[in-house]
Design an enzyme around this catalytic site. Sequence first.
Site, PDB file in Angstrom:
ATOM      1  N   SER A 229     -28.468  69.132  44.421  1.00 15.91           N
ATOM      2  CA  SER A 229     -29.272  68.587  42.940  1.00 15.91           C
ATOM      3  C   SER A 229     -29.226  69.928  42.094  1.00 15.91           C
ATOM      4  O   SER A 229     -29.340  71.397  42.582  1.00 15.91           O
ATOM      5  CB  SER A 229     -30.838  69.138  43.709  1.00 15.91           C
TER       6      SER A 229
ATOM      7  N   TYR B 135     -37.510  72.291  48.217  1.00 20.73           N
ATOM      8  CA  TYR B 135     -36.384  71.257  48.092  1.00 20.73           C
ATOM      9  C   TYR B 135     -35.296  72.022  47.656  1.00 20.73           C
ATOM     10  O   TYR B 135     -34.466  71.879  48.043  1.00 20.73           O
ATOM     11  CB  TYR B 135     -36.965  70.000  47.282  1.00 20.73           C
TER      12      TYR B 135
HETATM   13  N1  LIG Z   1     -31.790  60.941  41.348  1.00 18.46           N
HETATM   14  C1  LIG Z   1     -31.389  61.658  41.459  1.00 18.46           C
HETATM   15  O1  LIG Z   1     -31.339  62.303  40.332  1.00 18.46           O
HETATM   16  C2  LIG Z   1     -30.943  63.106  42.087  1.00 18.46           C
HETATM   17  C3  LIG Z   1     -31.134  64.448  41.326  1.00 18.46           C
HETATM   18  C4  LIG Z   1     -31.035  65.379  42.046  1.00 18.46           C
HETATM   19  C5  LIG Z   1     -30.594  65.093  43.283  1.00 18.46           C
HETATM   20  N2  LIG Z   1     -30.458  64.293  44.748  1.00 18.46           N
HETATM   21  C6  LIG Z   1     -29.983  64.081  45.744  1.00 18.46           C
HETATM   22  O2  LIG Z   1     -29.446  62.773  45.454  1.00 18.46           O
HETATM   23  C7  LIG Z   1     -29.348  61.970  46.859  1.00 18.46           C
HETATM   24  C8  LIG Z   1     -30.155  60.821  46.907  1.00 18.46           C
HETATM   25  O3  LIG Z   1     -31.113  60.948  46.077  1.00 18.46           O
HETATM   26  P1  LIG Z   1     -31.929  59.277  46.310  1.00 18.46           P
HETATM   27  O4  LIG Z   1     -32.768  59.351  44.617  1.00 18.46           O
HETATM   28  O5  LIG Z   1     -31.239  57.994  45.823  1.00 18.46           O
HETATM   29  O6  LIG Z   1     -33.167  59.698  47.371  1.00 18.46           O
HETATM   30  P2  LIG Z   1     -33.636  58.378  47.814  1.00 18.46           P
HETATM   31  O7  LIG Z   1     -35.111  58.738  47.815  1.00 18.46           O
HETATM   32  O8  LIG Z   1     -33.591  57.324  46.363  1.00 18.46           O
HETATM   33  O9  LIG Z   1     -33.253  57.612  48.499  1.00 18.46           O
HETATM   34  C9  LIG Z   1     -32.967  58.591  49.903  1.00 18.46           C
HETATM   35  C10 LIG Z   1     -33.107  58.001  51.259  1.00 18.46           C
HETATM   36  O10 LIG Z   1     -32.385  58.764  52.236  1.00 18.46           O
HETATM   37  C11 LIG Z   1     -33.335  57.966  53.455  1.00 18.46           C
HETATM   38  N3  LIG Z   1     -33.543  58.932  54.600  1.00 18.46           N
HETATM   39  C12 LIG Z   1     -34.274  60.618  53.995  1.00 18.46           C
HETATM   40  N4  LIG Z   1     -34.259  61.592  55.144  1.00 18.46           N
HETATM   41  C13 LIG Z   1     -33.931  60.413  56.394  1.00 18.46           C
HETATM   42  C14 LIG Z   1     -33.589  60.614  57.138  1.00 18.46           C
HETATM   43  N5  LIG Z   1     -34.053  61.635  57.945  1.00 18.46           N
HETATM   44  N6  LIG Z   1     -32.936  60.144  57.711  1.00 18.46           N
HETATM   45  C15 LIG Z   1     -32.036  58.129  58.196  1.00 18.46           C
HETATM   46  N7  LIG Z   1     -32.296  58.713  56.330  1.00 18.46           N
HETATM   47  C16 LIG Z   1     -33.490  59.388  55.676  1.00 18.46           C
HETATM   48  C17 LIG Z   1     -34.797  57.742  52.357  1.00 18.46           C
HETATM   49  O11 LIG Z   1     -35.055  56.606  53.823  1.00 18.46           O
HETATM   50  C18 LIG Z   1     -33.824  57.239  51.069  1.00 18.46           C
HETATM   51  O12 LIG Z   1     -33.287  55.910  51.419  1.00 18.46           O
HETATM   52  C19 LIG Z   1     -30.962  63.030  47.629  1.00 18.46           C
HETATM   53  O13 LIG Z   1     -30.351  64.059  48.206  1.00 18.46           O
HETATM   54  C20 LIG Z   1     -31.539  63.302  45.809  1.00 18.46           C
HETATM   55  O14 LIG Z   1     -31.802  65.387  46.778  1.00 18.46           O
HETATM   56  C21 LIG Z   1     -30.596  62.603  43.524  1.00 18.46           C
END
Ligand SMILES: NC(=O)c1ccc[n+]([C@@H]2O[C@H](COP(=O)([O-])OP(=O)(O)OC[C@H]3O[C@@H](n4cnc5c(N)ncnc54)[C@H](O)[C@@H]3O)[C@@H](O)[C@H]2O)c1
Length: 312
Positions: free
Chosen positions: A159, A172
């Site tokens: 991130s 985080y």
């Molecule tokens: N959305 C963004 O703009 C953004 C920005 C920076 C970083 N990220 C990173 O991208 C990745 C995806 O983010 P997102 O926004 O799609 O998140 P999200 O919350 O929509 O999806 C994350 C998924 O991970 C699953 N999960 C969490 N812990 C788990 C575990 N211990 N075992 C199994 N499954 C587990 C959850 O059930 C969920 O379905 C993450 O690593 C997040 O930190 C996203």
Amino acid sequence: MVQLGKDGSLYGQVALVTGGARGIGLAISRHLHSLGASVIVADSGVSISGEAPDPAIAEAVVQELGDRALAFSADIAVPEGAAAAVAQAVNRFGAIDIVVNNAAILQDSLIFKGRPTSWDAVVQNNLSAAYYVLSAATPHLREQVKAGRASGRIVNMTSSAALYGNFGQSAYASTKAGLLGLTRVVAMDMARSGVTCNAIAPFAATRVTDAIHPANTEQAQYKERALKISTRFVAEFVAFLCGEDARAINGQLFGVRGREVFLFSQPRPIEKLVVSGDDAGAQLPALFRERFAEKLTDLKTDLEAFNTEPVL
Ligand SMILES: NC(=O)c1ccc[n+]([C@@H]2O[C@H](COP(=O)([O-])OP(=O)(O)OC[C@H]3O[C@@H](n4cnc5c(N)ncnc54)[C@H](O)[C@@H]3O)[C@@H](O)[C@H]2O)c1
């Protein structure tokens, strides 16, 4: 021998996508599957903060994908869960070629209000889980190459919060910065097997973006812009990193924000001062002013740094 398709196809490849049932992970599961890979959707279906697991979330995605898809809904943030996810991939599809460490949770609070239990939960889910999955998967990745299979690929979802920081995200941001160290070392440890390991800082509209509580008008504007960004661009870049054209890309950090792809620098010394004699302390104020003062890094947050109109 399974060959990675020059045309970007991933037929015969087996991919494990953690957090593969929602948001960015869902886009990755769908896209790798559409390119021909078999996909293990490893998602416990927890809330943003890591509570209330729901196995139906991963099962629904696997129903949608059909053949060549397997749901794994146990927690991958414990060593046995991570090992079981890898074992299921190998038992069901005969190999594991691609690992996408994408699952993450958030439990934000300003450092002076933080709770150690929140810190532990975030570290376990966002950083330890990736280590557990890789420690279970990498022996297979090495052995498979020796047996003549195409070299594997690892992608860690980090991130911009790791690079810039953001208010209240001590746990985080620390875990996401930890993933950068993990990416570098896994890239080195696996290089002789031809397995690559890279990191992506994604930007896309998901339930997490939707949950941003803007503290000021700039943050409200950031949120409004971020909510326009499709997750599919991150998925396409992941697929590129998993393909034959990316075999020499290793240990790198990218950002994907809609149609923009960023290659990030990685911290290296940018200036040096040298003290002499025995009175280093006395020399430091002047030397610091002379060499460093103009080159310090500002405290801009990631939301401020990327608050520009996305290219969609
Ligand atoms: N959305 C963004 O703009 C953004 C920005 C920076 C970083 N990220 C990173 O991208 C990745 C995806 O983010 P997102 O926004 O799609 O998140 P999200 O919350 O929509 O999806 C994350 C998924 O991970 C699953 N999960 C969490 N812990 C788990 C575990 N211990 N075992 C199994 N499954 C587990 C959850 O059930 C969920 O379905 C993450 O690593 C997040 O930190 C996203």
